[in-house]
Design a protein around this motif. Structure first.
Motif, PDB file in Angstrom:
ATOM      1  N   GLN A 268      -8.590  34.107 -17.864  1.00 33.36           N
ATOM      2  CA  GLN A 268      -8.284  34.074 -19.293  1.00 33.36           C
ATOM      3  C   GLN A 268      -9.296  33.225 -20.050  1.00 33.36           C
ATOM      4  OE1 GLN A 268      -4.176  32.771 -19.112  1.00 33.36           O
ATOM      5  NE2 GLN A 268      -3.443  34.830 -19.542  1.00 33.36           N
ATOM      6  N   GLU A 269      -9.668  32.088 -19.490  1.00 35.66           N
ATOM      7  CA  GLU A 269     -10.644  31.215 -20.153  1.00 35.66           C
ATOM      8  C   GLU A 269     -12.009  31.903 -20.245  1.00 35.66           C
ATOM      9  OE1 GLU A 269     -11.970  27.961 -22.200  1.00 35.66           O
ATOM     10  OE2 GLU A 269      -9.914  28.361 -21.576  1.00 35.66           O
ATOM     11  N   ARG A 270     -12.455  32.495 -19.143  1.00 33.40           N
ATOM     12  CA  ARG A 270     -13.744  33.187 -19.146  1.00 33.40           C
ATOM     13  C   ARG A 270     -13.725  34.372 -20.113  1.00 33.40           C
ATOM     14  NH1 ARG A 270     -14.702  33.219 -12.661  1.00 33.40           N
ATOM     15  NH2 ARG A 270     -15.446  31.090 -12.489  1.00 33.40           N
ATOM     16  N   ASN A 271     -12.606  35.098 -20.126  1.00 38.10           N
ATOM     17  CA  ASN A 271     -12.484  36.245 -21.012  1.00 38.10           C
ATOM     18  C   ASN A 271     -12.529  35.802 -22.470  1.00 38.10           C
ATOM     19  OD1 ASN A 271     -12.284  39.007 -21.235  1.00 38.10           O
ATOM     20  ND2 ASN A 271     -10.073  39.001 -21.326  1.00 38.10           N
ATOM     21  N   GLN A 272     -11.875  34.697 -22.767  1.00 32.57           N
ATOM     22  CA  GLN A 272     -11.877  34.193 -24.138  1.00 32.57           C
ATOM     23  C   GLN A 272     -13.284  33.757 -24.547  1.00 32.57           C
ATOM     24  OE1 GLN A 272      -9.263  30.895 -24.776  1.00 32.57           O
ATOM     25  NE2 GLN A 272      -9.534  30.912 -26.980  1.00 32.57           N
ATOM     26  N   VAL A 273     -13.992  33.081 -23.654  1.00 36.69           N
ATOM     27  CA  VAL A 273     -15.352  32.646 -23.955  1.00 36.69           C
ATOM     28  C   VAL A 273     -16.268  33.854 -24.157  1.00 36.69           C
ATOM     29  CG1 VAL A 273     -17.394  31.524 -22.960  1.00 36.69           C
ATOM     30  CG2 VAL A 273     -15.173  30.397 -22.846  1.00 36.69           C
ATOM     31  N   ALA A 274     -16.080  34.867 -23.331  1.00 36.83           N
ATOM     32  CA  ALA A 274     -16.960  36.035 -23.406  1.00 36.83           C
ATOM     33  C   ALA A 274     -16.660  36.946 -24.587  1.00 36.83           C
ATOM     34  CB  ALA A 274     -16.862  36.833 -22.107  1.00 36.83           C
ATOM     35  N   HIS A 275     -15.401  37.035 -24.999  1.00 35.92           N
ATOM     36  CA  HIS A 275     -15.038  38.062 -25.972  1.00 35.92           C
ATOM     37  C   HIS A 275     -14.461  37.543 -27.278  1.00 35.92           C
ATOM     38  CE1 HIS A 275     -15.938  40.981 -22.927  1.00 35.92           C
ATOM     39  NE2 HIS A 275     -15.120  40.399 -22.091  1.00 35.92           N
ATOM     40  N   GLU A 276     -14.406  36.245 -27.464  1.00 37.85           N
ATOM     41  CA  GLU A 276     -13.898  35.751 -28.749  1.00 37.85           C
ATOM     42  C   GLU A 276     -14.916  36.052 -29.841  1.00 37.85           C
ATOM     43  OE1 GLU A 276     -15.447  31.133 -28.366  1.00 37.85           O
ATOM     44  OE2 GLU A 276     -13.320  31.548 -28.411  1.00 37.85           O
ATOM     45  N   PRO A 277     -14.473  36.082 -31.078  1.00 38.12           N
ATOM     46  CA  PRO A 277     -15.412  36.360 -32.177  1.00 38.12           C
ATOM     47  C   PRO A 277     -16.551  35.327 -32.209  1.00 38.12           C
ATOM     48  CG  PRO A 277     -13.149  36.422 -32.957  1.00 38.12           C
ATOM     49  CD  PRO A 277     -13.112  35.913 -31.542  1.00 38.12           C
ATOM     50  N   ASN A 278     -17.741  35.812 -32.432  1.00 39.52           N
ATOM     51  CA  ASN A 278     -18.944  34.974 -32.500  1.00 39.52           C
ATOM     52  C   ASN A 278     -19.212  34.227 -31.200  1.00 39.52           C
ATOM     53  OD1 ASN A 278     -21.218  34.187 -33.831  1.00 39.52           O
ATOM     54  ND2 ASN A 278     -20.289  32.356 -34.708  1.00 39.52           N
ATOM     55  N   SER A 279     -18.885  34.862 -30.062  1.00 34.81           N
ATOM     56  CA  SER A 279     -19.144  34.237 -28.767  1.00 34.81           C
ATOM     57  C   SER A 279     -20.641  34.293 -28.462  1.00 34.81           C
ATOM     58  CB  SER A 279     -18.372  34.953 -27.666  1.00 34.81           C
ATOM     59  OG  SER A 279     -18.927  36.230 -27.422  1.00 34.81           O
ATOM     60  N   TYR A 280     -21.029  33.536 -27.480  1.00 31.69           N
ATOM     61  CA  TYR A 280     -22.426  33.504 -27.051  1.00 31.69           C
ATOM     62  C   TYR A 280     -22.897  34.905 -26.669  1.00 31.69           C
ATOM     63  CZ  TYR A 280     -26.545  32.327 -24.284  1.00 31.69           C
ATOM     64  OH  TYR A 280     -27.808  32.272 -23.776  1.00 31.69           O
ATOM     65  N   LEU A 281     -22.065  35.648 -25.936  1.00 30.71           N
ATOM     66  CA  LEU A 281     -22.442  37.002 -25.525  1.00 30.71           C
ATOM     67  C   LEU A 281     -22.577  37.931 -26.723  1.00 30.71           C
ATOM     68  CD1 LEU A 281     -20.216  37.439 -22.346  1.00 30.71           C
ATOM     69  CD2 LEU A 281     -22.653  36.913 -22.466  1.00 30.71           C
ATOM     70  N   ASP A 282     -21.711  37.777 -27.707  1.00 33.06           N
ATOM     71  CA  ASP A 282     -21.824  38.585 -28.928  1.00 33.06           C
ATOM     72  C   ASP A 282     -23.135  38.305 -29.654  1.00 33.06           C
ATOM     73  OD1 ASP A 282     -19.470  39.944 -28.642  1.00 33.06           O
ATOM     74  OD2 ASP A 282     -18.350  38.749 -30.105  1.00 33.06           O
ATOM     75  N   ARG A 283     -23.495  37.033 -29.727  1.00 33.82           N
ATOM     76  CA  ARG A 283     -24.742  36.680 -30.413  1.00 33.82           C
ATOM     77  C   ARG A 283     -25.960  37.250 -29.679  1.00 33.82           C
ATOM     78  NH1 ARG A 283     -22.031  31.617 -30.763  1.00 33.82           N
ATOM     79  NH2 ARG A 283     -23.421  30.773 -29.181  1.00 33.82           N
ATOM     80  N   ILE A 284     -25.951  37.187 -28.365  1.00 31.26           N
ATOM     81  CA  ILE A 284     -27.063  37.747 -27.583  1.00 31.26           C
ATOM     82  C   ILE A 284     -27.131  39.259 -27.768  1.00 31.26           C
ATOM     83  CG2 ILE A 284     -27.841  38.204 -25.218  1.00 31.26           C
ATOM     84  CD1 ILE A 284     -26.997  35.394 -24.509  1.00 31.26           C
ATOM     85  N   GLU A 285     -25.980  39.917 -27.697  1.00 35.69           N
ATOM     86  CA  GLU A 285     -25.941  41.365 -27.863  1.00 35.69           C
ATOM     87  C   GLU A 285     -26.401  41.762 -29.265  1.00 35.69           C
ATOM     88  OE1 GLU A 285     -25.266  45.389 -26.840  1.00 35.69           O
ATOM     89  OE2 GLU A 285     -25.593  43.574 -25.667  1.00 35.69           O
ATOM     90  N   SER A 286     -25.988  41.032 -30.275  1.00 36.33           N
ATOM     91  CA  SER A 286     -26.414  41.326 -31.645  1.00 36.33           C
ATOM     92  C   SER A 286     -27.919  41.161 -31.792  1.00 36.33           C
ATOM     93  CB  SER A 286     -25.700  40.408 -32.634  1.00 36.33           C
ATOM     94  OG  SER A 286     -24.335  40.680 -32.657  1.00 36.33           O
ATOM     95  N   GLU A 287     -28.454  40.122 -31.181  1.00 34.35           N
ATOM     96  CA  GLU A 287     -29.906  39.893 -31.245  1.00 34.35           C
ATOM     97  C   GLU A 287     -30.660  41.027 -30.553  1.00 34.35           C
ATOM     98  OE1 GLU A 287     -33.129  37.821 -32.668  1.00 34.35           O
ATOM     99  OE2 GLU A 287     -31.012  37.438 -33.058  1.00 34.35           O
TER     100      GLU A 287
END
Length: 142
Positions: free
Chosen positions: A88-107
């Motif tokens: 749950q913690e990893r999922n929240q970090v990976a998929h919460e709004p404006n997460s690190y992964l979201d920023r990398i994917e957007s870039e």
């Protein structure tokens, strides 16, 4: 669960985040065999809920009434009290709004769109070129 098994599991949970070699207080040969077998599989799998069957022999040797039932209890403990909260913690970090992964994917997508925009006349047929009318500035600020 026997006190020896519980103590070993507590030591494991306490020492795992440090990343050092484990130091267990138990000297029971079946528990040590289970530790060795789990180590061969990998401790990361233990914390994901994959336990080796040697834990059943360790539970049987430490005078548990029904080792298979106790193994089921141990497995439920690992799944529900260790693996699920981590997931749950990893999922929240990976998929919460404006997460690190979201920023990398957007870039990454921004760079692809800019490349696509710069090469649109080479890769698009003439009738699809109006679809790529956004400027590089507009793309980078979407």
């Amino acid at each position: 669960l026997s006190r020896q098994v519980i103590t070993t599991l507590c030591e494991l949970v306490q020492q795992y985040p440090d990343g050092n070699k484990f130091q267990f207080t138990t000297k029971h040969p079946k528990i040590l065999a289970a530790i060795n077998a789990q180590s061969n599989l990998g401790w990361e799998y233990f914390f994901r809920g994959y336990l080796v069957k040697d834990w059943i022999r360790a539970l049987d040797a430490t005078k548990n009434t029904d080792p298979h039932q106790q193994f089921s209890t141990l497995l439920q403990f690992v799944w529900f009290d260790i693996a699920q909260p981590q997931w749950q913690e990893r999922n929240q970090v990976a998929h919460e709004p404006n997460s690190y992964l979201d920023r990398i994917e957007s870039e990454r997508l921004k760079h692809q769109l800019i490349w696509y925009n710069q090469h649109r006349h080479e890769i698009l047929p003439i009738y699809q070129q109006p679809l790529a009318e956004h400027s590089v500035y507009e793309i980078s600020h979407m």
